[in-house]
Motif scaffolding. Sequence first.
Motif, PDB file in Angstrom:
ATOM      1  N   LYS A 178     -27.877 -29.632  83.791  1.00  0.00           N
ATOM      2  CA  LYS A 178     -28.287 -28.260  83.545  1.00  0.00           C
ATOM      3  C   LYS A 178     -29.551 -28.239  82.700  1.00  0.00           C
ATOM      4  N   LYS A 179     -30.400 -27.244  82.985  1.00  0.00           N
ATOM      5  CA  LYS A 179     -31.602 -27.134  82.174  1.00  0.00           C
ATOM      6  C   LYS A 179     -31.243 -26.567  80.807  1.00  0.00           C
ATOM      7  N   LYS A 180     -32.086 -26.888  79.849  1.00  0.00           N
ATOM      8  CA  LYS A 180     -31.907 -26.406  78.481  1.00  0.00           C
ATOM      9  C   LYS A 180     -32.481 -24.999  78.392  1.00  0.00           C
ATOM     10  N   LEU A 181     -31.690 -24.070  77.876  1.00  0.00           N
ATOM     11  CA  LEU A 181     -32.130 -22.692  77.723  1.00  0.00           C
ATOM     12  C   LEU A 181     -32.574 -22.411  76.293  1.00  0.00           C
ATOM     13  N   ASN A 182     -33.601 -21.601  76.176  1.00  0.00           N
ATOM     14  CA  ASN A 182     -33.962 -21.013  74.891  1.00  0.00           C
ATOM     15  C   ASN A 182     -33.304 -19.646  74.861  1.00  0.00           C
ATOM     16  N   ILE A 183     -32.352 -19.480  73.962  1.00  0.00           N
ATOM     17  CA  ILE A 183     -31.558 -18.259  73.888  1.00  0.00           C
ATOM     18  C   ILE A 183     -31.932 -17.500  72.623  1.00  0.00           C
ATOM     19  N   LEU A 184     -32.251 -16.226  72.792  1.00  0.00           N
ATOM     20  CA  LEU A 184     -32.447 -15.354  71.636  1.00  0.00           C
ATOM     21  C   LEU A 184     -31.180 -14.523  71.503  1.00  0.00           C
ATOM     22  N   LEU A 185     -30.479 -14.719  70.398  1.00  0.00           N
ATOM     23  CA  LEU A 185     -29.245 -13.993  70.120  1.00  0.00           C
ATOM     24  C   LEU A 185     -29.567 -12.919  69.086  1.00  0.00           C
ATOM     25  N   ILE A 186     -29.398 -11.662  69.463  1.00  0.00           N
ATOM     26  CA  ILE A 186     -29.642 -10.551  68.552  1.00  0.00           C
ATOM     27  C   ILE A 186     -28.282 -10.014  68.143  1.00  0.00           C
ATOM     28  N   GLU A 187     -27.869 -10.396  66.943  1.00  0.00           N
ATOM     29  CA  GLU A 187     -26.508 -10.124  66.469  1.00  0.00           C
ATOM     30  C   GLU A 187     -26.528 -10.011  64.950  1.00  0.00           C
ATOM     31  N   ASP A 188     -26.050  -8.895  64.419  1.00  0.00           N
ATOM     32  CA  ASP A 188     -26.079  -8.687  62.975  1.00  0.00           C
ATOM     33  C   ASP A 188     -24.868  -9.262  62.248  1.00  0.00           C
ATOM     34  N   ASN A 189     -23.846  -9.668  62.973  1.00  0.00           N
ATOM     35  CA  ASN A 189     -22.626 -10.189  62.370  1.00  0.00           C
ATOM     36  C   ASN A 189     -22.697 -11.722  62.301  1.00  0.00           C
ATOM     37  N   ALA A 190     -22.726 -12.252  61.077  1.00  0.00           N
ATOM     38  CA  ALA A 190     -22.853 -13.703  60.879  1.00  0.00           C
ATOM     39  C   ALA A 190     -21.704 -14.476  61.520  1.00  0.00           C
ATOM     40  N   ILE A 191     -20.524 -13.916  61.520  1.00  0.00           N
ATOM     41  CA  ILE A 191     -19.375 -14.591  62.137  1.00  0.00           C
ATOM     42  C   ILE A 191     -19.581 -14.739  63.640  1.00  0.00           C
ATOM     43  N   GLU A 192     -20.143 -13.711  64.267  1.00  0.00           N
ATOM     44  CA  GLU A 192     -20.420 -13.775  65.704  1.00  0.00           C
ATOM     45  C   GLU A 192     -21.496 -14.822  66.019  1.00  0.00           C
ATOM     46  N   VAL A 193     -22.466 -14.953  65.151  1.00  0.00           N
ATOM     47  CA  VAL A 193     -23.510 -15.983  65.332  1.00  0.00           C
ATOM     48  C   VAL A 193     -22.876 -17.363  65.240  1.00  0.00           C
TER      49      VAL A 193
END
Length: 134
Positions: free
Chosen positions: A2-17
């Motif tokens: 699989k190719k490596k993805l650059n993922i931008l995660l926009i999430e304000d909850n540190a636990i979810e990150v």
Amino acid sequence: MKKKLNILLIEDNAIEVIKMERTILSLKLNHKITAVKSADEAFIILEQKEYFPDIILLDLNMPKISGIEFLSAFKSNDDLRHIPIVILTTSDFQKDREECYRIGIAGYILKPLKYKDYVKKIDVVLSYWCINEL
């Protein structure tokens, strides 16, 4: 492979990150996650022309600028609008789903309560975007 993805995660909850990072590790994926806590931070990163994510995972319930407001501004930018956005949220409101699809999202994923179910959903979503030709 699989190719490596650059993922931008926009999430304000540190636990979810942390949960997302843990999920990527448990799936033994080599993706790069850049996590930001707000839409404002996301736009700052996206203005840097050397960084374009392969996919954006966006929470809807965020402070200041909501996910839907971010999505509207993002999709009106010709330089960015091609980047797929998948909503990753607890919002099960039909109105939210319809509005997000109207604006132009690539997918809408409800965060399940069980971690095992969360891992399965993230695996499916990221597997698809690894083979998708953009």
